[in-house]
Enzyme design. Structure first.
Site, mmCIF file in Angstrom:
data_model
loop_
_atom_site.group_PDB
_atom_site.id
_atom_site.type_symbol
_atom_site.label_atom_id
_atom_site.label_comp_id
_atom_site.label_asym_id
_atom_site.label_seq_id
_atom_site.Cartn_x
_atom_site.Cartn_y
_atom_site.Cartn_z
ATOM 1 N N HIS A 1 -58.418 99.827 1.365
ATOM 2 C CA HIS A 1 -58.162 98.753 0.384
ATOM 3 C C HIS A 1 -59.332 97.758 0.346
ATOM 4 O O HIS A 1 -59.165 96.567 0.631
ATOM 5 C CB HIS A 1 -56.832 98.039 0.725
ATOM 6 C CG HIS A 1 -56.200 97.377 -0.474
ATOM 7 N ND1 HIS A 1 -54.840 97.220 -0.618
ATOM 8 C CD2 HIS A 1 -56.750 96.826 -1.575
ATOM 9 C CE1 HIS A 1 -54.579 96.587 -1.755
ATOM 10 N NE2 HIS A 1 -55.727 96.342 -2.359
ATOM 11 N N GLU B 1 -49.404 100.728 3.624
ATOM 12 C CA GLU B 1 -50.704 100.335 4.160
ATOM 13 C C GLU B 1 -50.484 99.624 5.480
ATOM 14 O O GLU B 1 -49.646 98.730 5.525
ATOM 15 C CB GLU B 1 -51.434 99.412 3.176
ATOM 16 C CG GLU B 1 -51.889 100.170 1.956
ATOM 17 C CD GLU B 1 -52.695 99.321 0.972
ATOM 18 O OE1 GLU B 1 -53.078 98.190 1.332
ATOM 19 O OE2 GLU B 1 -52.920 99.788 -0.136
ATOM 20 N N ARG C 1 -52.261 100.010 -6.717
ATOM 21 C CA ARG C 1 -51.344 99.857 -5.592
ATOM 22 C C ARG C 1 -50.835 101.247 -5.211
ATOM 23 O O ARG C 1 -50.559 102.075 -6.095
ATOM 24 C CB ARG C 1 -50.146 98.965 -5.966
ATOM 25 C CG ARG C 1 -50.449 97.475 -6.017
ATOM 26 C CD ARG C 1 -50.798 96.889 -4.658
ATOM 27 N NE ARG C 1 -51.048 95.454 -4.707
ATOM 28 C CZ ARG C 1 -52.269 94.915 -4.850
ATOM 29 N NH1 ARG C 1 -53.337 95.683 -4.960
ATOM 30 N NH2 ARG C 1 -52.410 93.600 -4.858
#
Ligand code: GLV
Ligand code: GLV
Length: 329
Positions: free
Chosen positions: A288, A269, A240
């Site tokens: 991602h 993000e 993360r």
């Protein structure tokens, strides 16, 4: 066999086999936008639902749970569940599920892909060719770092960290790991060495993050940690974004304190297209996608759907985050 009256909300289009399972079980509504449903839409849509199939981009907090009085299950289409207030869900008797296991190897493959990409300067080399700058075989062109024989430091030795360690044996790497839980059998099987964090930071050529995001791991890699790393170190993050202090990472990369970084995850993000990190040759950022193989995303879809259905049928799902909820009922 649509269970009469049960309502489910799915916050994005996921692979069809998962949607088919849900549609054959309950009255299923799907948000079909490319972007996540806006907050107001989400709060409105969950009013009467019994179950939500959520993505890591949906914040499932007390406000949302309060807006959904019938809610009994939140089935997350991800292994991570830091987008969900699990404690609040447990207090309300709401089951939370996730999708571990099925994405382990795909994610480990990708951590290695990023590692090799940064170490061997693949992005720079591709750009060089595309820009028409390739004139001859260059003895000094795009010199990078060897994977084989290097030292890999894994922060977090869960399922994914373990799968990365397995891949490292093929590259004859020496693998160190730091984790609160020791894994003697994996140590023996794969020749891993358990070390403290500072030792890992000092000795590793590649440092790969495989920890969940919690209050303990938030910004666990910051200015102080970059100082301890080798100037030739490369950081890989497929966990993360918030585990890394991104401003400190920029400073470390720009000043040459470390040699490179490969990021599948950022904070926030998406990363801003003007973020200075994206101007650095030694930083590779992708959106991602570590679990993004066709096969794995399909397995995640059926797993998330099956978890949701089991919970609504009052059975124990295969992958509960808070199994105590079922015991309480
Ligand atoms: C992806 O980051 C996941 O948690 O599955
Ligand atoms: C490179 O292609 C070599 O033959 O060394």
């Amino acid at each position: 066999m649509v269970a009469l009256g049960l309502k489910v909300y799915v916050t994005r289009l996921i692979p069809k086999p998962g949607l088919d399972l849900l549609c054959s079980f309950a009255d299923t509504r799907i948000w079909e936008g490319e972007l996540p449903p806006p907050r107001e839409v989400l709060l409105q849509q969950v009013k009467e639902v019994d179950g939500i199939l959520s993505l890591l981009t949906d914040t499932i907090d007390t406000e949302l749970m309060d807006a959904a009085p019938n809610l009994r299950v939140v089935s997350n289409y991800a292994i991570g569940y830091d987008n969900i207030d699990v404690q609040a869900a447990t207090e309300r008797g709401i089951m939370v599920c996730h999708t571990p296991g099925v994405l382990t190897d795909t994610t480990a493959d990708f951590a290695f892909t990023l590692l090799a990409c940064v170490a061997r300067r693949v992005m720079e080399a591709v750009r060089y060719v595309r820009e028409g700058r390739w004139k001859t075989w260059g003895p000094m062109l795009c010199l990078g770092y060897d994977l084989y024989g290097s030292t890999l430091g894994l922060i977090g030795l869960g399922r994914i960290g373990g799968a990365v360690a397995k891949r490292a044996t093929g590259f004859e790497m020496r693998t160190l790991y730091f984790d609160v839980n020791r894994q003697p059998s994996l140590e023996e099987e794969l020749g891993l060495t358990c070390v403290d964090l500072d030792t890992l930071l000092r000795e590793s050529d590649f440092i790969s993050l495989h920890t969940a995001l919690t209050s303990e791991t938030y910004h666990m890699i910051g200015a102080e940690q970059f100082k301890m790393m080798k100037n030739t170190a490369i950081l890989i993050n497929t966990s993360r974004g918030q585990v890394v202090d991104q401003e400190a990472l920029y400073e470390a990369l720009a000043s040459g304190e470390i040699a490179g970084a490969g990021l599948d995850v950022t904070d926030p993000e998406p990363i801003d297209a003007d973020d200075p990190l994206l101007k650095l040759d030694n930083c590779v950022v992708v959106p991602h996608i570590a679990s993004a193989s066709i096969a794995t995303r399909t397995l995640m879809a059926t797993m998330a759907a099956e978890n949701l259905i089991a919970a609504l049928q009052g059975r124990m799902p295969r992958n509960p985050v808070n199994p105590q909820v079922l015991d309480k009922r």
